[in-house]
Design a protein around this motif. Structure first.
Motif, short mmCIF file in Angstrom:
data_model
loop_
_atom_site.label_atom_id
_atom_site.label_comp_id
_atom_site.label_asym_id
_atom_site.label_seq_id
_atom_site.Cartn_x
_atom_site.Cartn_y
_atom_site.Cartn_z
N ALA A 1 -48.63 11.35 26.94
CA ALA A 1 -50.01 10.88 26.90
C ALA A 1 -50.01 9.46 27.46
O ALA A 1 -48.97 8.79 27.49
CB ALA A 1 -50.55 10.89 25.48
N LEU A 2 -51.15 8.98 27.89
CA LEU A 2 -51.29 7.65 28.44
C LEU A 2 -50.90 6.60 27.39
O LEU A 2 -51.32 6.68 26.24
CB LEU A 2 -52.72 7.44 28.91
N ASN A 3 -50.09 5.63 27.79
CA ASN A 3 -49.66 4.51 26.95
C ASN A 3 -48.76 4.91 25.79
O ASN A 3 -48.64 4.17 24.82
CB ASN A 3 -50.86 3.71 26.40
N LEU A 4 -48.14 6.06 25.87
CA LEU A 4 -47.24 6.52 24.82
C LEU A 4 -45.86 6.72 25.42
O LEU A 4 -45.67 7.59 26.27
CB LEU A 4 -47.77 7.82 24.22
N PRO A 5 -44.87 5.91 25.00
CA PRO A 5 -43.53 6.06 25.58
C PRO A 5 -42.89 7.39 25.21
O PRO A 5 -43.20 7.97 24.17
CB PRO A 5 -42.75 4.89 24.98
N ASP A 6 -42.00 7.87 26.05
CA ASP A 6 -41.24 9.08 25.77
C ASP A 6 -40.14 8.69 24.79
O ASP A 6 -39.21 7.99 25.15
CB ASP A 6 -40.65 9.64 27.06
N SER A 7 -40.28 9.09 23.52
CA SER A 7 -39.37 8.65 22.48
C SER A 7 -39.25 9.72 21.40
O SER A 7 -39.73 10.83 21.57
CB SER A 7 -39.89 7.33 21.88
N ASP A 8 -38.61 9.38 20.29
CA ASP A 8 -38.41 10.29 19.16
C ASP A 8 -39.56 10.11 18.16
O ASP A 8 -39.53 9.20 17.35
CB ASP A 8 -37.06 10.01 18.49
N TYR A 9 -40.56 10.99 18.23
CA TYR A 9 -41.71 10.92 17.33
C TYR A 9 -41.47 11.79 16.11
O TYR A 9 -41.14 12.98 16.24
CB TYR A 9 -43.00 11.31 18.06
N THR A 10 -41.59 11.20 14.95
CA THR A 10 -41.32 11.92 13.71
C THR A 10 -42.59 12.16 12.90
O THR A 10 -42.72 13.18 12.24
CB THR A 10 -40.29 11.18 12.84
N GLY A 11 -43.52 11.23 12.91
CA GLY A 11 -44.76 11.38 12.16
C GLY A 11 -45.90 11.77 13.07
O GLY A 11 -46.00 11.30 14.21
N LEU A 12 -46.78 12.63 12.58
CA LEU A 12 -47.95 13.08 13.34
C LEU A 12 -49.06 13.34 12.35
O LEU A 12 -48.87 14.06 11.37
CB LEU A 12 -47.60 14.36 14.11
N LEU A 13 -50.22 12.74 12.57
CA LEU A 13 -51.37 12.93 11.69
C LEU A 13 -52.62 13.07 12.55
O LEU A 13 -52.91 12.21 13.38
CB LEU A 13 -51.52 11.73 10.74
N VAL A 14 -53.34 14.16 12.36
CA VAL A 14 -54.60 14.41 13.06
C VAL A 14 -55.71 14.30 12.03
O VAL A 14 -55.67 14.94 10.98
CB VAL A 14 -54.61 15.80 13.72
N SER A 15 -56.71 13.47 12.30
CA SER A 15 -57.82 13.27 11.37
C SER A 15 -59.12 13.11 12.13
O SER A 15 -59.14 13.19 13.36
CB SER A 15 -57.55 12.05 10.48
N GLY A 16 -60.21 12.89 11.41
CA GLY A 16 -61.50 12.71 12.05
C GLY A 16 -61.94 13.92 12.84
O GLY A 16 -62.53 13.79 13.90
N GLY A 17 -61.65 15.11 12.34
CA GLY A 17 -62.03 16.33 13.05
C GLY A 17 -61.27 16.52 14.35
O GLY A 17 -61.73 17.23 15.25
N GLY A 18 -60.12 15.88 14.47
CA GLY A 18 -59.31 15.99 15.68
C GLY A 18 -59.49 14.85 16.65
O GLY A 18 -58.77 14.75 17.64
#
Length: 138
Positions: A56-73
């Protein structure tokens, strides 16, 4: 892996050589859209996991462990465990910006979650226990 029968059977997918999946989320309001926080970046699928797109734009390619979707997506948070940082998207994950939280013991966060009050974010970093980050979601 992909299941098309309510998780009774599973099939391996081709083209998913992005390492382990640390967290997976369905985007509310878009039931065929999946997000995967992986060992090699954030991935997005528009077809329930049959194929995946990277980044995604402005997101480095790295090890992402946490993910939270809120606000109806609309609002998406991810945590970068390799380099550190919590990132927020206000456009359904198309672009991200890094957030700063004074007092967070480590910005290498394993898990993200929703707090009890609207707008609060819970973060479990590598050290320092569970942190309540107020008004981080809205």
């Amino acid at each position: 892996m992909l299941s098309r029968d309510g998780a009774r059977t599973w099939a391996a997918l081709s083209g998913t050589a992005f390492g382990r999946v640390n967290a997976l989320a369905i985007v509310p309001g878009s039931p065929s859209v999946l997000l995967a926080a992986t060992h090699h970046g954030l991935r997005r699928s528009y077809d329930l996991g049959a194929t995946w797109l990277q980044g995604a734009l402005n997101l480095p390619d790295s090890d992402y462990t946490g993910l939270l979707v809120s606000g109806g997506g609309e609002v998406i948070h991810v945590s970068d465990f390799a380099w550190g940082g919590i990132y927020r998207s206000d456009d359904r994950g198309l672009s991200f910006r890094r957030l700063t939280f004074p007092g967070l013991a480590s910005d290498r966060v394993w898990v993200l979650g929703s707090g009890l009050a609207p707008g609060d974010l819970l973060a479990a970093p590598r050290v320092g226990g569970l942190h309540l980050l107020e008004r981080a979601i809205h």
